[in-house]
Each structure stands twice: as C-alpha cells, then as structure tokens.
Scaffold this active site. Structure first.
Site, mmCIF file in Angstrom:
data_model
loop_
_atom_site.group_PDB
_atom_site.id
_atom_site.type_symbol
_atom_site.label_atom_id
_atom_site.label_comp_id
_atom_site.label_asym_id
_atom_site.label_seq_id
_atom_site.Cartn_x
_atom_site.Cartn_y
_atom_site.Cartn_z
ATOM 1 N N ASP A 51 -11.731 -14.349 11.635
ATOM 2 C CA ASP A 51 -12.398 -12.880 11.847
ATOM 3 C C ASP A 51 -12.360 -12.819 13.443
ATOM 4 O O ASP A 51 -12.520 -13.776 14.035
ATOM 5 C CB ASP A 51 -13.727 -13.002 11.384
ATOM 6 C CG ASP A 51 -14.309 -11.586 11.400
ATOM 7 O OD1 ASP A 51 -14.530 -11.066 10.188
ATOM 8 O OD2 ASP A 51 -14.481 -10.900 12.668
ATOM 9 N N GLY A 110 -22.407 -2.837 4.873
ATOM 10 C CA GLY A 110 -21.834 -3.483 5.825
ATOM 11 C C GLY A 110 -20.116 -3.443 5.817
ATOM 12 O O GLY A 110 -19.507 -4.119 6.727
ATOM 13 N N HIS A 127 -11.597 -8.080 0.809
ATOM 14 C CA HIS A 127 -11.626 -9.263 1.688
ATOM 15 C C HIS A 127 -12.880 -10.125 1.274
ATOM 16 O O HIS A 127 -14.173 -9.575 1.306
ATOM 17 C CB HIS A 127 -11.595 -8.872 3.099
ATOM 18 C CG HIS A 127 -12.452 -7.996 3.712
ATOM 19 N ND1 HIS A 127 -12.545 -6.881 3.716
ATOM 20 C CD2 HIS A 127 -13.766 -8.309 4.473
ATOM 21 C CE1 HIS A 127 -13.599 -6.010 4.088
ATOM 22 N NE2 HIS A 127 -14.271 -6.860 4.586
ATOM 23 N N HIS A 154 -15.655 -12.796 2.986
ATOM 24 C CA HIS A 154 -15.563 -13.446 4.213
ATOM 25 C C HIS A 154 -16.172 -15.069 3.952
ATOM 26 O O HIS A 154 -17.098 -15.178 3.092
ATOM 27 C CB HIS A 154 -17.011 -12.855 5.026
ATOM 28 C CG HIS A 154 -16.931 -11.423 5.491
ATOM 29 N ND1 HIS A 154 -16.916 -11.384 6.832
ATOM 30 C CD2 HIS A 154 -16.858 -10.380 4.778
ATOM 31 C CE1 HIS A 154 -16.573 -9.991 6.956
ATOM 32 N NE2 HIS A 154 -16.818 -9.252 5.850
#
Ligand code: 5GP
Ligand code: ZN
Length: 117
Positions: free
Chosen positions: A35, A96, A103, A105
């Site tokens: 990220d 968010g 995806h 995280h």
C-alpha cells in the site's frame, strides 16, 4: 464482460504495469503489492486480477478466485513472518472504500485494537 479490466481503474492499471507498484507476489489470478500509504509495518493489498467492484461481488461471481485471494493473504503474512495479522475488505465509501476494485488489506506488524475505527 464481468471481470474484464476497466480502463479507468487504478488497480487494473497497476496489474497492467501502467502504474508502478512494489509487487510482493503474483499468481495467475491474484496480485499483491504494498500500500502506498501504509497503516502498519506490513500493509499489503491483495487483489484479484479480474475487475470486480468489491469483495462480495467477486465472491458471488468467482468463488475460486476469492479463495485464491484469501490463501494469498495468508502466504504473504507467512512470508512477512506475521504471527498475527488482520485482513480487511472495506466495502462502500461509508466504510472507507476508495478504490472500487476488490482488494484485501493485509495489515500486521503492530498491535491491533478492537473494534476497528
Ligand atoms: P480502500 O480505501 O479502497 O479500502 O483502499 C485503497 C488503498 O489503496 C488505500 O489504502 C490507499 O492507500 C491505496 N492506494 C491508493 N492509490 C495507490 C497507488 O497508487 N498505489 C498503491 N500501492 N496503493 C494505493
Ligand atoms: Zn480494476
């Protein structure tokens, strides 16, 4: 067609090599990269190469790729030597989500609070 690359999608551009990223793993169906704005010592995004807007849509259309994604998150965690880690799918802007290509995280390397903010 479902799952086709989207010319306006940042993560499709990363998969295509049009936007640079620090890639940590790649399989036939998944891509994992760091990220750009890490929220933990390890913060890796694990994404399907196929374009779906969020995790639930991906799971409905591509259960095998969804399993690949979760397995890859675990493989990256093991490679990063994380004993504990968190896998998060922000879904919807209110939660968010800012990039509408599914995806995971993968976050680890620090203590985690519960409930998340
Ligand atoms: P979301 O907010 O949709 O759950 O997660 C999107 C993530 O993509 C954010 O954590 C953000 O930091 C990351 N991100 C946004 N643009 C880029 C980029 O160009 N490269 C990389 N590697 N990550 C990005
Ligand atoms: Zn995409």
């Amino acid at each position: 067609m479902a799952g086709e690359a989207n010319a306006d999608c940042l993560f499709c551009k990363i998969i295509a090599g049009e936007v640079p990223a620090t890639v940590v793993r790649e399989t036939d169906t998944t891509y994992a990269f760091r990220d750009i704005n890490p929220q933990a010592p390890t913060h890796v995004l694990v994404i399907p190469k196929a374009h779906y807007p969020d995790a639930a849509t991906l799971a409905a259309a591509e259960p095998q790729i969804t399993a690949d994604l979760l397995r890859e998150a675990g493989v990256v965690a093991a490679e990063e030597k994380l004993e504990s880690y968190r896998v998060v799918f922000n879904t919807g802007s209110g939660a968010g989500q800012t990039v509408f290509h599914a995806h995971a995280h993968l976050l680890g390397g620090r203590g985690m609070q519960w409930p998340p903010g």
